[in-house]
Design a protein around this motif. Structure first.
Motif, mmCIF file in Angstrom:
data_model
loop_
_atom_site.group_PDB
_atom_site.id
_atom_site.type_symbol
_atom_site.label_atom_id
_atom_site.label_comp_id
_atom_site.label_asym_id
_atom_site.label_seq_id
_atom_site.Cartn_x
_atom_site.Cartn_y
_atom_site.Cartn_z
ATOM 1 N N TYR A 47 11.741 57.398 33.835
ATOM 2 C CA TYR A 47 12.542 56.229 33.942
ATOM 3 C C TYR A 47 13.487 56.001 33.147
ATOM 4 O O TYR A 47 14.653 55.492 33.037
ATOM 5 N N THR A 50 16.967 57.504 33.018
ATOM 6 C CA THR A 50 17.969 56.974 33.794
ATOM 7 C C THR A 50 18.551 55.642 32.910
ATOM 8 O O THR A 50 19.475 55.071 33.523
ATOM 9 N N ALA A 57 24.092 62.585 35.521
ATOM 10 C CA ALA A 57 22.429 63.147 35.510
ATOM 11 C C ALA A 57 22.384 64.502 34.717
ATOM 12 O O ALA A 57 21.680 64.880 33.719
#
Length: 109
Positions: A47, A50, A57
């Motif tokens: 998490y 992100t 990414a």
């Protein structure tokens, strides 16, 4: 940029703690509760990654790789009470330099 750096180290803490929790259970035969803590910590790790302000990414993961190496050596000293050697320092220096180059070239200013 500073917030991103903090998030990278926070993610590293959660990943290392999560994996270490599995290490405790499988290698040192600690209670199964460590597995549950490990799963939660690894979810937090994913998490937090992100939330880093880099567009792709793959770049986040590349930058994170260098941060992870340095954070792992900090863990080695603080948690496992083991010192690192010159090869650890040289390798971590190369990795963090590469991570910084990618970060500086791609971070949103």
């Amino acid at each position: 940029m500073i917030i991103n750096l903090g998030l990278f180290f926070l993610a590293a803490f959660f990943e290392i703690f999560g994996c270490f929790a599995f290490w405790l259970y499988f290698r040192l035969e600690k209670t199964p509760w460590w597995v549950a803590l490990g799963v939660i910590s690894l979810m937090l790790f994913a998490y937090v990654l992100t939330k880093i302000d880099v567009e792709h990414a793959g770049r986040v993961y590349a930058i994170y790789g260098g941060i992870y190496i340095v954070a792992s050596l900090i863990w080695l000293i603080l948690v496992e009470k083991e010192s690192f050697n010159r090869w650890d320092i040289i390798g971590a220096s190369v990795a963090i330099l590469g991570a910084f180059i990618i970060f500086a070239g791609n971070a949103k200013v």
